[in-house]
Design an enzyme around this catalytic site. Structure first.
Site, PDB file in Angstrom:
ATOM      1  N   ARG A 155       6.353   8.206  -7.452  1.00  0.00           N
ATOM      2  CA  ARG A 155       5.592   6.999  -7.134  1.00  0.00           C
ATOM      3  C   ARG A 155       6.336   5.788  -7.695  1.00  0.00           C
ATOM      4  O   ARG A 155       7.249   5.914  -8.489  1.00  0.00           O
ATOM      5  CB  ARG A 155       4.169   7.059  -7.694  1.00  0.00           C
ATOM      6  CG  ARG A 155       4.102   7.014  -9.198  1.00  0.00           C
ATOM      7  CD  ARG A 155       2.662   7.027  -9.680  1.00  0.00           C
ATOM      8  NE  ARG A 155       2.582   7.466 -11.057  1.00  0.00           N
ATOM      9  CZ  ARG A 155       1.505   8.020 -11.600  1.00  0.00           C
ATOM     10  NH1 ARG A 155       0.429   8.191 -10.872  1.00  0.00           N
ATOM     11  NH2 ARG A 155       1.526   8.403 -12.854  1.00  0.00           N
ATOM     12  N   SER A 205       0.836  -1.202   0.000  1.00  0.00           N
ATOM     13  CA  SER A 205       0.000   0.000   0.000  1.00  0.00           C
ATOM     14  C   SER A 205       0.879   1.263   0.000  1.00  0.00           C
ATOM     15  O   SER A 205       1.713   1.421  -0.893  1.00  0.00           O
ATOM     16  CB  SER A 205      -0.929  -0.069   1.224  1.00  0.00           C
ATOM     17  OG  SER A 205      -1.855   0.964   1.203  1.00  0.00           O
ATOM     18  N   ASP A 230      12.727   2.365 -10.288  1.00  0.00           N
ATOM     19  CA  ASP A 230      13.108   2.502  -8.874  1.00  0.00           C
ATOM     20  C   ASP A 230      14.004   1.375  -8.363  1.00  0.00           C
ATOM     21  O   ASP A 230      14.526   1.466  -7.250  1.00  0.00           O
ATOM     22  CB  ASP A 230      11.848   2.588  -8.000  1.00  0.00           C
ATOM     23  CG  ASP A 230      11.047   3.858  -8.292  1.00  0.00           C
ATOM     24  OD1 ASP A 230      11.659   4.862  -8.701  1.00  0.00           O
ATOM     25  OD2 ASP A 230       9.811   3.833  -8.118  1.00  0.00           O
ATOM     26  N   HIS A 232      -7.420  -5.520  -0.778  1.00  0.00           N
ATOM     27  CA  HIS A 232      -6.155  -4.781  -0.683  1.00  0.00           C
ATOM     28  C   HIS A 232      -5.131  -5.582   0.127  1.00  0.00           C
ATOM     29  O   HIS A 232      -3.941  -5.611  -0.207  1.00  0.00           O
ATOM     30  CB  HIS A 232      -6.456  -3.440  -0.019  1.00  0.00           C
ATOM     31  CG  HIS A 232      -5.352  -2.437  -0.069  1.00  0.00           C
ATOM     32  ND1 HIS A 232      -4.586  -2.199  -1.191  1.00  0.00           N
ATOM     33  CD2 HIS A 232      -4.887  -1.585   0.888  1.00  0.00           C
ATOM     34  CE1 HIS A 232      -3.707  -1.241  -0.912  1.00  0.00           C
ATOM     35  NE2 HIS A 232      -3.874  -0.867   0.335  1.00  0.00           N
ATOM     36  N   ASP A 276       7.653   2.912  -9.767  1.00  0.00           N
ATOM     37  CA  ASP A 276       7.712   2.567 -11.182  1.00  0.00           C
ATOM     38  C   ASP A 276       8.967   1.730 -11.396  1.00  0.00           C
ATOM     39  O   ASP A 276       9.770   1.555 -10.473  1.00  0.00           O
ATOM     40  CB  ASP A 276       7.694   3.816 -12.082  1.00  0.00           C
ATOM     41  CG  ASP A 276       8.998   4.554 -12.048  1.00  0.00           C
ATOM     42  OD1 ASP A 276       9.299   5.161 -11.007  1.00  0.00           O
ATOM     43  OD2 ASP A 276       9.751   4.494 -13.042  1.00  0.00           O
ATOM     44  N   ASP A 299       0.153  -4.259  -3.943  1.00  0.00           N
ATOM     45  CA  ASP A 299      -0.985  -3.373  -4.153  1.00  0.00           C
ATOM     46  C   ASP A 299      -0.640  -1.922  -3.777  1.00  0.00           C
ATOM     47  O   ASP A 299      -1.175  -1.362  -2.817  1.00  0.00           O
ATOM     48  CB  ASP A 299      -2.208  -3.853  -3.363  1.00  0.00           C
ATOM     49  CG  ASP A 299      -3.505  -3.584  -4.135  1.00  0.00           C
ATOM     50  OD1 ASP A 299      -3.462  -3.546  -5.380  1.00  0.00           O
ATOM     51  OD2 ASP A 299      -4.554  -3.396  -3.495  1.00  0.00           O
TER      52      ASP A 299
HETATM   53 CA   LIG Z   1       9.517   6.170  -9.028  1.00  0.00          CA
END
Ligand SMILES: [Ca+2]
Length: 512
Positions: free
Chosen positions: A249, A211, A254, A320, A251, A234
């Site tokens: 975020r 999460s 990373d 979740h 992706d 998730d």
């Molecule tokens: Ca990233």
């Protein structure tokens, strides 16, 4: 400090924590039965209600800098400034084989202190390092975190660090999301310190985040050059889907290898859809289609009932949470979550995507790294633990009778070694008409051997949708294919009527 969200709007999570420390009262005792996933659901629900009322308010932009962790701004993606590091109190607890509390590294301490804390703890730079990162409302002592750490240490002689940012995760969702960026910076600083001071090879570091913890893992990984792997379970969607770009975020840039399990990827609507649906990793797994998980209700009414004392499977965040349950099961299970390339879950349900790419099917979970397969993969699971099982394609054809029914269907597989437990064929109520065909991929965690028969139960649905409907269905035939052996069996039902909550067993192969 400028906060663009009314400070009164989402204090429920904090109230819950505080109430647990007070002398029990009727109200306090009642509140203490609320589960974290209920708080997640209600808190996000409240968030959206208030979001709509303040959407047009003028939002002042502000930023704050926390030393070498960097600066954090409300501009763009964040609605709130993050808490101070001293308020979040992030820790990294080292767990080793035979010592589940080997050392506690405090993120706010000087890195020289980290070094002395790890010295003599049993930490070894030669071992692979696993880091677990929890999500919203959870903490480092939440049950699944400890279970995952235990399973990892059964699997290998690793350094396992449990990240605990519970003082930052138990707030309103926008606040926790803002705090997650500070935790990501702290985690990156810690991991880079393991490299520079302890000699850890970053290629042997694996972050496992659920999460918001998956977003933290991505944002930490982007600051750790050469990081080996991130398993994103998730990854949180609210705020991160629409308001944050890839640099903020999870992706696939990373880490060297990013594997993702999507379990609750419906469009976010307060009650479901906490996870990202879009593929963001090198390999993205969509168990059961990645939207709703079997055995989970994810409904508002049942969710609330589940939260105040009912079953876990009825809780709002059930789908979740399945992502970390699948991953944890995969660590030491002998059962393989073999996953298949397919264009969509709808195609997968039609039984047309059984093949594997060259080199074999990738396995969802811990062993995903063993495959060179890339892209999106599908697998079905059982509706309760153990989730991994033997997959079957099942087609049920109704007769031409002009029936109009409403409900759901359950199946029991009868095998030559044993029978399965009853499983859902349809995960929700639907209408049935003449000549309907319904196809699903089902996973059995019971090895039944050769299937010699199928027992069918029809359960009539309630509510407005059931008005005027009949109390039975009439099945013409059931086609079943073993997804591994590719053996297809047809059970001819001779058009038996199956009344509400009655079972009918079909064993005949003749007369279709
Ligand atoms: Ca990233």
């Amino acid at each position: 400090m400028v906060i663009s969200w009314p400070s009164v709007h989402l204090t429920l999570a904090l109230e819950k924590t505080e109430i647990r420390h007070h002398r029990p009262t009727c109200f306090g005792t009642y509140m203490a039965t609320f589960r974290p996933d209920f708080v997640l659901g209600l808190s996000i629900a409240l968030l959206a209600v208030i979001q709509s009322s303040v959407a047009h308010e003028l939002v002042r932009r502000a930023s704050v800098c926390y030393g070498d962790l960097g600066c954090f701004s409300t501009a763009g993606q964040l609605h709130s400034l993050p808490y101070k590091p001293a308020e979040i109190q992030t820790t990294f607890t080292l767990k080793l084989r035979g010592n589940s509390y080997a050392a506690v590294v405090k993120a706010v301490d000087d890195p020289n202190t980290w070094h002395s804390t790890l010295a003599g703890s049993g930490f070894s730079a030669a071992k692979e390092t696993k880091v677990i990162v929890h999500g919203y409302v959870d903490s480092g002592t939440t049950g699944w975190v400890g279970t995952m750490a235990t399973e990892l240490l059964k699997k290998g002689d690793y350094n396992v660090f449990v990240t605990d940012w519970g003082h930052g995760s138990r707030s309103s969702y926008p606040q926790a999301a803002a705090n997650s960026f500070v935790v990501a910076a702290q985690l990156a600083k810690f991991i880079n310190s393991l490299h520079t001071r302890e000699g850890v090879d970053l290629a042997k570091v694996h972050l496992i985040g659920h999460s918001l913890g998956a977003q933290i893992s991505g944002n930490a990984g982007s600051k750790c050059s050469g990081l080996g792997r991130i398993s994103a379970l998730d990854p949180a969607e609210p705020i991160f889907k629409t308001e944050v770009d890839d640099s903020k975020r999870i992706d696939k840039s990373d880490a060297t290898f990013v594997d993702v399990i999507h379990t609750d990827g419906a469009d976010f609507n307060l009650l479901q859809g906490y996870g990202l649906k879009d593929p963001v990793g090198h390999v993205d797994f969509y168990p059961n289609g990645g939207v709703d998980q079997p055995g989970c209700t994810d409904s508002a009414v049942l969710g609330i009932l589940g939260a105040v004392g009912g079953g876990h499977d009825n809780s709002i965040a059930c789908s979740h949470s399945r992502s970390h349950e699948y991953f944890t099961e995969s660590i030491n299970s002998n059962c393989r979550f073999d996953s298949h390339p397919c264009n969509s879950w709808a195609d997968y349900e039609k039984g047309t995507c059984h093949g594997c790419p060259t080199g074999g099917c990738p396995q969802m979970g811990f062993n995903a790294v063993e495959s060179s397969a890339r892209g999106s993969y599908y697998v079905s699971t059982a509706e309760s633990s153990p989730y991994c099982g033997h997959e079957y394609f099942v087609e049920m054809d109704l007769t031409g009778e002009r029936v109009y029914s409403y409900g759901r269907i359950y199946l029991t597989f009868l095998g030559n070694t044993r029978n399965s437990r009853e499983i859902e064929f349809t995960s929700e109520n639907r209408h049935y008409h003449a000549n309907d065909k319904e196809m699903h991929m089902l996973s059995l965690h019971t090895e039944v051997g050769s299937v010699t028969g199928v027992k069918v139960r029809f359960h009539r649905g309630d509510g407005l949708a059931s008005l005027g409907t009949q109390h039975h269905i009439t099945v013409h035939r059931i086609v079943l294919e073993d997804a591994v052996a590719k053996q297809r069996t047809t059970f001819c039902t001779h058009d038996h009527i199956i009344n509400d909550d009655r079972c009918q067993t079909f064993r005949s192969h003749n007369g279709c």
